[in-house]
Design a protein around this motif. Structure first.
Motif, PDB file in Angstrom:
ATOM      1  N   LEU A   1     -23.327 -32.402 -14.167  1.00 53.29           N
ATOM      2  CA  LEU A   1     -23.206 -31.708 -13.390  1.00 53.29           C
ATOM      3  C   LEU A   1     -24.431 -30.208 -12.684  1.00 53.29           C
ATOM      4  CD1 LEU A   1     -19.737 -32.039 -13.309  1.00 53.29           C
ATOM      5  CD2 LEU A   1     -20.689 -32.337 -11.271  1.00 53.29           C
ATOM      6  N   ALA A   2     -24.963 -30.569 -13.970  1.00 49.43           N
ATOM      7  CA  ALA A   2     -25.846 -29.419 -14.245  1.00 49.43           C
ATOM      8  C   ALA A   2     -24.890 -27.754 -14.078  1.00 49.43           C
ATOM      9  CB  ALA A   2     -26.473 -29.192 -13.486  1.00 49.43           C
TER      10      ALA A   2
ATOM     11  N   ALA B   1     -18.046 -37.116 -19.638  1.00 44.98           N
ATOM     12  CA  ALA B   1     -18.257 -38.345 -18.924  1.00 44.98           C
ATOM     13  C   ALA B   1     -17.601 -38.779 -18.682  1.00 44.98           C
ATOM     14  CB  ALA B   1     -19.639 -38.517 -18.885  1.00 44.98           C
ATOM     15  N   ALA B   2     -16.867 -39.509 -17.597  1.00 42.16           N
ATOM     16  CA  ALA B   2     -16.310 -40.739 -16.899  1.00 42.16           C
ATOM     17  C   ALA B   2     -16.551 -42.085 -17.554  1.00 42.16           C
ATOM     18  CB  ALA B   2     -16.219 -40.646 -15.571  1.00 42.16           C
ATOM     19  N   THR B   3     -17.672 -42.547 -17.795  1.00 44.31           N
ATOM     20  CA  THR B   3     -17.970 -43.228 -17.634  1.00 44.31           C
ATOM     21  C   THR B   3     -18.018 -43.805 -19.577  1.00 44.31           C
ATOM     22  OG1 THR B   3     -20.237 -41.898 -18.544  1.00 44.31           O
ATOM     23  CG2 THR B   3     -20.242 -43.578 -16.948  1.00 44.31           C
ATOM     24  N   GLU B   4     -17.990 -42.375 -20.888  1.00 43.01           N
ATOM     25  CA  GLU B   4     -16.722 -42.051 -22.132  1.00 43.01           C
ATOM     26  C   GLU B   4     -15.361 -42.915 -21.870  1.00 43.01           C
ATOM     27  OE1 GLU B   4     -19.753 -39.175 -24.866  1.00 43.01           O
ATOM     28  OE2 GLU B   4     -18.545 -38.194 -22.351  1.00 43.01           O
TER      29      GLU B   4
ATOM     30  N   VAL C   1      -8.672 -33.222 -14.331  1.00 45.61           N
ATOM     31  CA  VAL C   1     -10.053 -33.412 -12.986  1.00 45.61           C
ATOM     32  C   VAL C   1     -11.165 -34.301 -12.954  1.00 45.61           C
ATOM     33  CG1 VAL C   1     -11.187 -31.552 -11.901  1.00 45.61           C
ATOM     34  CG2 VAL C   1      -9.377 -31.403 -12.438  1.00 45.61           C
ATOM     35  N   VAL C   2     -10.978 -35.167 -12.495  1.00 49.03           N
ATOM     36  CA  VAL C   2     -11.779 -35.824 -12.505  1.00 49.03           C
ATOM     37  C   VAL C   2     -13.120 -35.478 -10.528  1.00 49.03           C
ATOM     38  CG1 VAL C   2     -12.656 -38.425 -11.990  1.00 49.03           C
ATOM     39  CG2 VAL C   2     -10.563 -37.246 -13.144  1.00 49.03           C
ATOM     40  N   VAL C   3     -14.646 -35.378 -11.305  1.00 50.89           N
ATOM     41  CA  VAL C   3     -15.619 -35.357 -10.700  1.00 50.89           C
ATOM     42  C   VAL C   3     -15.948 -36.026 -10.083  1.00 50.89           C
ATOM     43  CG1 VAL C   3     -17.562 -33.646  -9.575  1.00 50.89           C
ATOM     44  CG2 VAL C   3     -15.546 -32.962 -12.054  1.00 50.89           C
ATOM     45  N   GLY C   4     -16.161 -36.181  -8.589  1.00 55.55           N
ATOM     46  CA  GLY C   4     -16.703 -37.309  -8.109  1.00 55.55           C
ATOM     47  C   GLY C   4     -16.157 -38.051  -7.636  1.00 55.55           C
ATOM     48  N   ALA C   5     -16.480 -38.758  -6.428  1.00 54.67           N
ATOM     49  CA  ALA C   5     -15.290 -39.601  -5.014  1.00 54.67           C
ATOM     50  C   ALA C   5     -16.172 -40.806  -4.436  1.00 54.67           C
ATOM     51  CB  ALA C   5     -15.175 -38.687  -3.736  1.00 54.67           C
ATOM     52  N   GLY C   6     -16.077 -41.940  -6.388  1.00 56.59           N
ATOM     53  CA  GLY C   6     -16.735 -42.700  -5.938  1.00 56.59           C
ATOM     54  C   GLY C   6     -16.092 -43.666  -6.383  1.00 56.59           C
ATOM     55  N   ASN C   7     -16.003 -45.167  -6.380  1.00 56.12           N
ATOM     56  CA  ASN C   7     -15.059 -45.874  -7.041  1.00 56.12           C
ATOM     57  C   ASN C   7     -14.788 -45.794  -8.827  1.00 56.12           C
ATOM     58  OD1 ASN C   7     -14.172 -47.067  -5.503  1.00 56.12           O
ATOM     59  ND2 ASN C   7     -16.427 -48.888  -5.190  1.00 56.12           N
ATOM     60  N   VAL C   8     -16.136 -44.923 -10.143  1.00 58.99           N
ATOM     61  CA  VAL C   8     -15.540 -45.122 -11.413  1.00 58.99           C
ATOM     62  C   VAL C   8     -14.889 -44.232 -11.039  1.00 58.99           C
ATOM     63  CG1 VAL C   8     -16.625 -44.240 -13.100  1.00 58.99           C
ATOM     64  CG2 VAL C   8     -17.540 -46.062 -11.915  1.00 58.99           C
TER      65      VAL C   8
ATOM     66  N   GLY D   1      -6.767 -29.270 -18.757  1.00 63.91           N
ATOM     67  CA  GLY D   1      -7.208 -29.387 -19.549  1.00 63.91           C
ATOM     68  C   GLY D   1      -8.749 -30.298 -20.440  1.00 63.91           C
ATOM     69  N   ILE D   2      -9.011 -31.328 -19.382  1.00 61.23           N
ATOM     70  CA  ILE D   2     -10.255 -31.985 -19.741  1.00 61.23           C
ATOM     71  C   ILE D   2      -9.934 -32.292 -18.278  1.00 61.23           C
ATOM     72  CG2 ILE D   2      -7.688 -34.187 -19.509  1.00 61.23           C
ATOM     73  CD1 ILE D   2      -9.353 -35.349 -22.078  1.00 61.23           C
ATOM     74  N   VAL D   3     -11.879 -32.493 -18.433  1.00 61.97           N
ATOM     75  CA  VAL D   3     -12.471 -32.420 -17.585  1.00 61.97           C
ATOM     76  C   VAL D   3     -13.622 -33.900 -17.174  1.00 61.97           C
ATOM     77  CG1 VAL D   3     -14.751 -31.886 -15.631  1.00 61.97           C
ATOM     78  CG2 VAL D   3     -12.918 -30.185 -16.405  1.00 61.97           C
ATOM     79  N   PHE D   4     -13.293 -35.230 -16.180  1.00 61.71           N
ATOM     80  CA  PHE D   4     -13.978 -36.143 -16.433  1.00 61.71           C
ATOM     81  C   PHE D   4     -14.915 -36.065 -15.161  1.00 61.71           C
ATOM     82  CE2 PHE D   4     -10.161 -37.038 -18.488  1.00 61.71           C
ATOM     83  CZ  PHE D   4     -10.268 -38.118 -19.122  1.00 61.71           C
ATOM     84  N   ARG D   5     -16.425 -36.831 -15.822  1.00 62.19           N
ATOM     85  CA  ARG D   5     -17.244 -36.030 -15.193  1.00 62.19           C
ATOM     86  C   ARG D   5     -17.505 -37.409 -14.103  1.00 62.19           C
ATOM     87  NH1 ARG D   5     -19.134 -34.290 -19.680  1.00 62.19           N
ATOM     88  NH2 ARG D   5     -20.825 -35.482 -19.731  1.00 62.19           N
ATOM     89  N   SER D   6     -17.806 -37.575 -12.853  1.00 58.06           N
ATOM     90  CA  SER D   6     -17.613 -39.002 -12.466  1.00 58.06           C
ATOM     91  C   SER D   6     -18.784 -38.800 -11.472  1.00 58.06           C
ATOM     92  CB  SER D   6     -16.402 -39.830 -12.134  1.00 58.06           C
ATOM     93  OG  SER D   6     -17.133 -40.988 -11.443  1.00 58.06           O
ATOM     94  N   VAL D   7     -20.362 -38.336 -11.386  1.00 64.32           N
ATOM     95  CA  VAL D   7     -20.735 -38.037 -10.144  1.00 64.32           C
ATOM     96  C   VAL D   7     -21.887 -38.856 -10.162  1.00 64.32           C
ATOM     97  CG1 VAL D   7     -20.470 -35.717  -9.839  1.00 64.32           C
ATOM     98  CG2 VAL D   7     -22.128 -36.778 -11.410  1.00 64.32           C
ATOM     99  N   GLY D   8     -21.961 -40.303 -10.999  1.00 66.06           N
ATOM    100  CA  GLY D   8     -22.902 -41.671 -10.509  1.00 66.06           C
ATOM    101  C   GLY D   8     -23.699 -41.633 -12.171  1.00 66.06           C
ATOM    102  N   TYR D   9     -24.445 -43.135 -12.687  1.00 64.83           N
ATOM    103  CA  TYR D   9     -25.067 -43.514 -13.291  1.00 64.83           C
ATOM    104  C   TYR D   9     -26.421 -43.110 -13.913  1.00 64.83           C
ATOM    105  CZ  TYR D   9     -21.086 -46.400 -15.158  1.00 64.83           C
ATOM    106  OH  TYR D   9     -20.036 -47.210 -14.943  1.00 64.83           O
ATOM    107  N   LEU D  10     -27.157 -42.998 -14.999  1.00 59.76           N
ATOM    108  CA  LEU D  10     -28.842 -42.935 -14.501  1.00 59.76           C
ATOM    109  C   LEU D  10     -29.394 -43.602 -15.731  1.00 59.76           C
ATOM    110  CD1 LEU D  10     -29.732 -38.868 -15.302  1.00 59.76           C
ATOM    111  CD2 LEU D  10     -30.570 -40.277 -13.139  1.00 59.76           C
ATOM    112  N   GLY D  11     -30.516 -44.613 -15.080  1.00 57.54           N
ATOM    113  CA  GLY D  11     -30.885 -45.046 -15.665  1.00 57.54           C
ATOM    114  C   GLY D  11     -31.728 -44.164 -16.780  1.00 57.54           C
ATOM    115  N   VAL D  12     -32.505 -45.030 -18.358  1.00 59.76           N
ATOM    116  CA  VAL D  12     -33.206 -44.653 -19.091  1.00 59.76           C
ATOM    117  C   VAL D  12     -34.397 -45.720 -19.448  1.00 59.76           C
ATOM    118  CG1 VAL D  12     -32.668 -44.082 -21.521  1.00 59.76           C
ATOM    119  CG2 VAL D  12     -30.441 -43.602 -20.239  1.00 59.76           C
TER     120      VAL D  12
END
Ligand code: NAP
Length: 452
Positions: free
Chosen positions: A106-107, A118-121, A145-152, A311-322
């Protein structure tokens, strides 16, 4: 001469690539190299456990794996156990189908506070990924709180809100079932930075939120008011039109006093995650929507701030390739630079799926994507453009090299042994499977059959 191809990654893109290669009229051997002892990638570790029909795509992968010429080499970490140079020596062509293995940050300040995940975790944890067990999500808190409006984001919200009857028949890990059912969560808030007409989630997934036994969906109708550009976009964007209809339906429904509330917020962005030593709140700013480049709609902060205690935040704003060692990488797009699947400047190297096009689309999107890549590969093979570094290298050479390096790989039969054991454990409980969730358990199940 038999064409030898390495497919790196055993998710949908890898399987569709392998299937299309084996269906071609070339004489071909496909080695599928996978870091984990189990195949299927995000079908096993990403798709939500309460979506068994989506997970059933694995049957198509089983049919591909049964074709002559296919071989699974699980527990092999490409980049470490075998380098890209090894693959170039051992195979005529290499197809990277490794997906997007990390999350987009999210930066914002506070992103790394304990309790910000991370929601992915969470997804990997409840799906039994062996690298994510033992994570301790504090679900005793009242608001997430879940940040992002995607299917994840919707998957995570729904999974956290399932009732005992909804979650118990799934293959969610036992630890996650107990944690979710025992959680103190009263409210889960989704934050979408743009409006309802720009949400990335799809309508069937959105509708499911409204069908949960233990959760009411709440929306402030004023956040569903559309600006003229968004209103106009509904004409040609069917998903957006349907989403808006469903959201308006939710907003018109009074809360019915269910155990949990799911609150959907639109046109708000997180600016900081707050707390002394752990997450205590999230600060958001209200956005206005403005016309962006290319006819899109952009979110612009208004300066109007609000703090939501949580008390908890899940960041769900997309994946990134490595990046993979020795393989070209476009850090800006977080993908392997390619032309229709041919990796730029690397003859004999190809890519497919999320590492090729970025983390978008549904499972089936990868079929077309992988087909495009394999068509290029087949074209290059026919034109005599593919050569393995060591023309003498065979399937045995790969096994010998792994053995010499002390890498014990899991064969397809080994995976089938894991599968049989998991299904048997599930059957007794009326569940599709009860997953083995540690490397040791997975490896010993694979070994038992190998020995029998
Ligand atoms: P996604 O669909 O790309 O959604 C990402 C969301 O994050 C978007 O709403 C995006 O908003 C928002 N976002 C990005 N950066 C942000 C920021 N800095 N602040 C606030 N919000 C931000 O990603 P995903 O949910 O991870 O899903 C990945 C892919 O898997 C998608 O194609 C999805 O459909 C698929 N998937 C499908 C299913 C299913 O079919 N059931 C389930 C799970 C995943 P903007 O639009 O404003 O950028």
């Amino acid at each position: 001469m038999t064409l030898r191809v390495a497919v790196v990654g055993s998710g949908p893109a890898g399987f569709y690539a392998a299937g299309h290669l084996l269906d071609s009229d070339l004489e071909v051997e496909v080695d599928m190299l996978e870091r984990l002892p189990t195949p299927w990638g995000l079908v096993r570790f990403g798709v939500a456990p309460d979506h068994p029909k989506i997970k059933a795509v694995s049957r198509a992968f089983e049919r591909i794996a049964a074709q002559p010429g296919y071989r699974f080499l699980g527990g092999v970490d490409v980049g470490k156990d075998l380098t890209h140079d090894d693959l170039a020596r051992l195979y005529d062509a290499v197809v990277y189908a490794v997906g997007a293995q990390t999350d987009r940050p999210l930066a914002i300040p506070g992103e790394d506070l304990p309790g910000s995940w991370a929601a992915t975790e969470l997804v990997a944890w409840y799906n039994g990924h062996p690298d994510y067990q033992g994570l301790e999500f504090d679900l005793s808190v009242e608001r997430a709180v879940v940040v992002g409006a995607g299917n994840v984001a919707l998957d995570v919200i729904r999974m956290l809100a399932l009732s005992p009857e909804e979650i118990r028949p799934t293959d969610t890990t036992d630890e996650a079932i107990e944690a979710i059912l025992g959680s103190g969560l009263k409210e889960i808030v989704l934050l979408a930075r743009r409006g309802p007409a720009q949400a990335a989630f799809t309508t069937p997934e959105l509708k499911e939120l409204g069908e949960l036994a233990d959760a009411d969906v709440l929306i402030d109708p004023s956040e569903l008011e559309l600006d003229p550009a968004s209103e106009a976009s509904l004409e040609h964007d069917t998903n957006a039109r349907r989403n808006v209809e469903v959201l308006r339906g939710f907003a018109a429904r009074p809360a019915s006093g269910k155990r949990r509330m799911i609150r959907l917020r639109f046109a708000v962005s997180p600016v900081a995650i707050l707390g002394e030593g752990r997450v205590e709140a999230i600060e958001i700013v209200r956005n206005r929507l403005v016309a962006g480049a290319g006819g899109g709609v952009r979110a612009e902060p208004t300066g109007e701030h609000e703090t939501i205690p949580c008390g908890i935040v899940f960041r769900s704003v997309g994946y990134l390739g490595v990046e993979l060692p020795g393989v070209p990488f476009d850090a800006g797009r977080a993908t392997i630079p390619n032309d229709a699947g041919r990796v730029a400047g690397a003859p004999g190297v190809y890519c497919a799926g999320w590492i090729k096009r970025g983390p978008s689309g549904v499972i089936g999107t990868n079929k077309k994507d992988a087909t495009e890549t394999v068509d290029r590969l087949v074209e290059d093979a026919r034109a005599g453009r593919l050569h393995r570094g060591d023309p003498e290298a065979t399937a045995d050479t790969v096994e010998e090299l792994l053995e010499a390096r002390g890498v014990e790989h899991v064969t397809y039969e080994g995976w089938e042994a894991i599968d049989v054991e998991e299904r048997a454990r599930g059957e007794a409980q009326g569940r599709p499977r009860v997953k083995l969730v540690t490397w040791d358990d997975l490896r010993s199940a694979a070994r038992r059959i190998a020995a029998s």
